[in-house]
Design a protein around this motif. Structure first.
Motif, PDB file in Angstrom:
ATOM      1  N   GLU A  82      12.259  70.748  70.447  1.00 52.31           N
ATOM      2  CA  GLU A  82      12.889  71.842  69.696  1.00 52.31           C
ATOM      3  C   GLU A  82      12.084  73.132  69.799  1.00 52.31           C
ATOM      4  O   GLU A  82      12.624  74.202  70.105  1.00 52.31           O
ATOM      5  CB  GLU A  82      13.060  71.438  68.221  1.00 52.31           C
ATOM      6  N   SER A  83      10.800  73.047  69.521  1.00 53.40           N
ATOM      7  CA  SER A  83      10.002  74.280  69.539  1.00 53.40           C
ATOM      8  C   SER A  83       9.887  74.850  70.946  1.00 53.40           C
ATOM      9  O   SER A  83       9.906  76.070  71.147  1.00 53.40           O
ATOM     10  CB  SER A  83       8.610  74.028  68.943  1.00 53.40           C
ATOM     11  N   GLU A  84       9.799  73.995  71.948  1.00 50.92           N
ATOM     12  CA  GLU A  84       9.750  74.472  73.328  1.00 50.92           C
ATOM     13  C   GLU A  84      11.042  75.198  73.699  1.00 50.92           C
ATOM     14  O   GLU A  84      11.014  76.276  74.305  1.00 50.92           O
ATOM     15  CB  GLU A  84       9.532  73.291  74.269  1.00 50.92           C
ATOM     16  N   THR A  85      12.166  74.610  73.317  1.00 47.81           N
ATOM     17  CA  THR A  85      13.462  75.188  73.659  1.00 47.81           C
ATOM     18  C   THR A  85      13.698  76.508  72.937  1.00 47.81           C
ATOM     19  O   THR A  85      14.111  77.501  73.542  1.00 47.81           O
ATOM     20  CB  THR A  85      14.594  74.198  73.322  1.00 47.81           C
ATOM     21  N   PHE A  86      13.439  76.525  71.633  1.00 42.67           N
ATOM     22  CA  PHE A  86      13.684  77.754  70.879  1.00 42.67           C
ATOM     23  C   PHE A  86      12.703  78.860  71.254  1.00 42.67           C
ATOM     24  O   PHE A  86      13.069  80.031  71.299  1.00 42.67           O
ATOM     25  CB  PHE A  86      13.645  77.475  69.372  1.00 42.67           C
ATOM     26  N   LEU A  87      11.456  78.515  71.521  1.00 43.35           N
ATOM     27  CA  LEU A  87      10.489  79.533  71.947  1.00 43.35           C
ATOM     28  C   LEU A  87      10.962  80.201  73.225  1.00 43.35           C
ATOM     29  O   LEU A  87      10.954  81.441  73.335  1.00 43.35           O
ATOM     30  CB  LEU A  87       9.112  78.900  72.147  1.00 43.35           C
ATOM     31  N   ASP A 122       7.148  74.999  64.651  1.00 47.15           N
ATOM     32  CA  ASP A 122       7.833  73.737  64.919  1.00 47.15           C
ATOM     33  C   ASP A 122       8.791  73.401  63.774  1.00 47.15           C
ATOM     34  O   ASP A 122       9.934  72.983  64.007  1.00 47.15           O
ATOM     35  CB  ASP A 122       6.820  72.624  65.104  1.00 47.15           C
ATOM     36  N   SER A 123       8.346  73.603  62.534  1.00 44.04           N
ATOM     37  CA  SER A 123       9.223  73.376  61.380  1.00 44.04           C
ATOM     38  C   SER A 123      10.417  74.321  61.409  1.00 44.04           C
ATOM     39  O   SER A 123      11.551  73.928  61.095  1.00 44.04           O
ATOM     40  CB  SER A 123       8.440  73.570  60.077  1.00 44.04           C
ATOM     41  N   PHE A 124      10.171  75.578  61.782  1.00 45.33           N
ATOM     42  CA  PHE A 124      11.240  76.564  61.911  1.00 45.33           C
ATOM     43  C   PHE A 124      12.260  76.118  62.955  1.00 45.33           C
ATOM     44  O   PHE A 124      13.473  76.180  62.732  1.00 45.33           O
ATOM     45  CB  PHE A 124      10.613  77.901  62.299  1.00 45.33           C
ATOM     46  N   SER A 125      11.791  75.618  64.079  1.00 40.45           N
ATOM     47  CA  SER A 125      12.687  75.175  65.148  1.00 40.45           C
ATOM     48  C   SER A 125      13.533  73.987  64.717  1.00 40.45           C
ATOM     49  O   SER A 125      14.736  73.923  65.003  1.00 40.45           O
ATOM     50  CB  SER A 125      11.867  74.801  66.394  1.00 40.45           C
ATOM     51  N   HIS A 126      12.911  73.044  64.028  1.00 39.28           N
ATOM     52  CA  HIS A 126      13.675  71.892  63.544  1.00 39.28           C
ATOM     53  C   HIS A 126      14.701  72.314  62.499  1.00 39.28           C
ATOM     54  O   HIS A 126      15.824  71.790  62.465  1.00 39.28           O
ATOM     55  CB  HIS A 126      12.729  70.833  62.974  1.00 39.28           C
ATOM     56  N   ALA A 127      14.337  73.261  61.641  1.00 41.69           N
ATOM     57  CA  ALA A 127      15.287  73.759  60.640  1.00 41.69           C
ATOM     58  C   ALA A 127      16.488  74.419  61.309  1.00 41.69           C
ATOM     59  O   ALA A 127      17.631  74.250  60.869  1.00 41.69           O
ATOM     60  CB  ALA A 127      14.589  74.744  59.700  1.00 41.69           C
ATOM     61  N   LEU A 128      16.239  75.160  62.382  1.00 43.01           N
ATOM     62  CA  LEU A 128      17.335  75.787  63.123  1.00 43.01           C
ATOM     63  C   LEU A 128      18.265  74.742  63.724  1.00 43.01           C
ATOM     64  O   LEU A 128      19.490  74.864  63.661  1.00 43.01           O
ATOM     65  CB  LEU A 128      16.769  76.674  64.234  1.00 43.01           C
ATOM     66  N   ILE A 134      15.528  77.263  56.849  1.00 42.83           N
ATOM     67  CA  ILE A 134      15.164  78.232  57.889  1.00 42.83           C
ATOM     68  C   ILE A 134      14.301  79.344  57.302  1.00 42.83           C
ATOM     69  O   ILE A 134      13.249  79.712  57.849  1.00 42.83           O
ATOM     70  CB  ILE A 134      16.423  78.821  58.541  1.00 42.83           C
ATOM     71  N   LEU A 135      14.744  79.904  56.180  1.00 41.78           N
ATOM     72  CA  LEU A 135      14.034  81.018  55.566  1.00 41.78           C
ATOM     73  C   LEU A 135      12.639  80.592  55.105  1.00 41.78           C
ATOM     74  O   LEU A 135      11.664  81.330  55.287  1.00 41.78           O
ATOM     75  CB  LEU A 135      14.842  81.569  54.389  1.00 41.78           C
ATOM     76  N   ASN A 136      12.539  79.413  54.509  1.00 46.62           N
ATOM     77  CA  ASN A 136      11.233  78.936  54.054  1.00 46.62           C
ATOM     78  C   ASN A 136      10.295  78.653  55.229  1.00 46.62           C
ATOM     79  O   ASN A 136       9.086  78.922  55.153  1.00 46.62           O
ATOM     80  CB  ASN A 136      11.403  77.683  53.194  1.00 46.62           C
ATOM     81  N   ALA A 137      10.845  78.104  56.305  1.00 47.81           N
ATOM     82  CA  ALA A 137      10.023  77.848  57.482  1.00 47.81           C
ATOM     83  C   ALA A 137       9.550  79.157  58.117  1.00 47.81           C
ATOM     84  O   ALA A 137       8.415  79.247  58.602  1.00 47.81           O
ATOM     85  CB  ALA A 137      10.802  77.017  58.503  1.00 47.81           C
TER      86      ALA A 137
END
Length: 283
Positions: free
Chosen positions: A219-224, A20-26, A58-61
């Motif tokens: 966000e996470s639903e969409t990016f997944l 989820d954090s990765f998706s928000h960072a994107l 993004i990289l840290n997530a």
């Protein structure tokens, strides 16, 4: 004392929160990219910092996903032998440990004081099929010189095995970029697009971690969903032999203005995550 393995529920919670954090960072980084052309003309340093922070987030997530998943014995995935994930983790760690100039972004390279007055020309490579509508919608490039320096650091400093160095060098197209650089003025910096590499790494982990990811936001639903269905970026493409970066009239990014154009660009060229952000912005 050995730690007992996480339960499946605990693993799902940790990985889902990291994804989820990765998706928000994107999403936030893509918003920075959309604003970059205008901001670059007004305040180049702020623009460069925003993009650099966006990439680091993004990289840290992504590294947080790795941390959440690596110790779960139910998950079998060779993070440091699989080219897309090995590459992204190496770039993240270089930035985290201040190695190889922290793998400078294109904008950071040209807006630091030490670069004032130098030519704004550079070589640029991206990945994927040849674009059908011109330049990719968004490019977020990082330094080949810095990446090459990282790959040539002693193992004691970089903690990269010879096998992993060879994997990363081949995967990013190191031989082609080195050959291109050898034909140019030694002062011409070379950059390559990090965005397709992020998409590839995300696709690689989603294919393995899917059962462990519970979507916690739009966000996470969409990016997944997007990473499950988007295409891989494989072929190295030289976009520009010498491409000028100008703070007064930049062509480094294209900001589409209509939903139809956004959908067209996302389908044909550029950063696949643009599609997901456009989807999120629908009323």
């Amino acid at each position: 004392m050995l730690k007992s393995p996480k339960s499946f529920e605990e693993s799902v919670k940790s990985i889902s929160e990291a994804f989820d954090s990765f998706s928000h960072a994107l999403r936030i980084n893509t918003e920075h990219l959309m604003r970059a052309p205008k901001l670059l003309r007004i305040d180049p340093q702020e623009c460069a910092r925003n993009l650099d922070q966006g990439l680091s987030a993004i990289l840290n997530a992504f590294h947080s996903i790795y941390d959440a998943a690596k110790d779960d014995p139910r998950i079998v995935f060779e993070w440091n032998r699989t080219a897309p994930t090995a590459t992204l983790l190496a770039i993240r760690n270089a930035r985290h440990h201040n190695h190889a100039n922290r793998i400078r972004s294109l904008e950071t390279f040209f807006t630091r004081g030490s670069q004032a007055g130098r030519s704004k020309n550079y070589g640029l490579f991206t990945y994927g099929p040849p674009p059908e509508v011109g330049e990719p919608a968004f490019i977020q490039a990082i330094s080949w010189e810095d990446t090459d320096a990282l790959l040539n650091m002693p193992h004691k400093a970089s903690h990269l095995s010879a096998e992993r160095v060879a994997t990363i060098y081949s995967y990013v197209g190191g031989e082609a970029m080195a050959a291109f650089a050898s034909l140019q003025d030694a002062r011409l910096p070379i950059f390559f697009d990090a965005l397709p590499l992020i998409v590839n790494a995300a696709k690689a982990i989603v294919s393995v971690l899917g059962p462990h990811i519970k979507t916690l936001s739009v966000e996470s639903e969409t990016f997944l969903d997007h990473f499950k269905t988007s295409s891989w970026f494989l072929a190295l493409i030289p976009l520009f032999d010498r491409h000028g970066l100008s703070c007064s009239k930049s062509k480094r990014a294209i900001a589409p203005t209509t939903r139809a154009h956004l959908a067209h660009v996302a389908a044909l060229v550029g950063f696949h995550c643009l599609w997901a952000v456009q989807h999120l912005l629908k009323p």
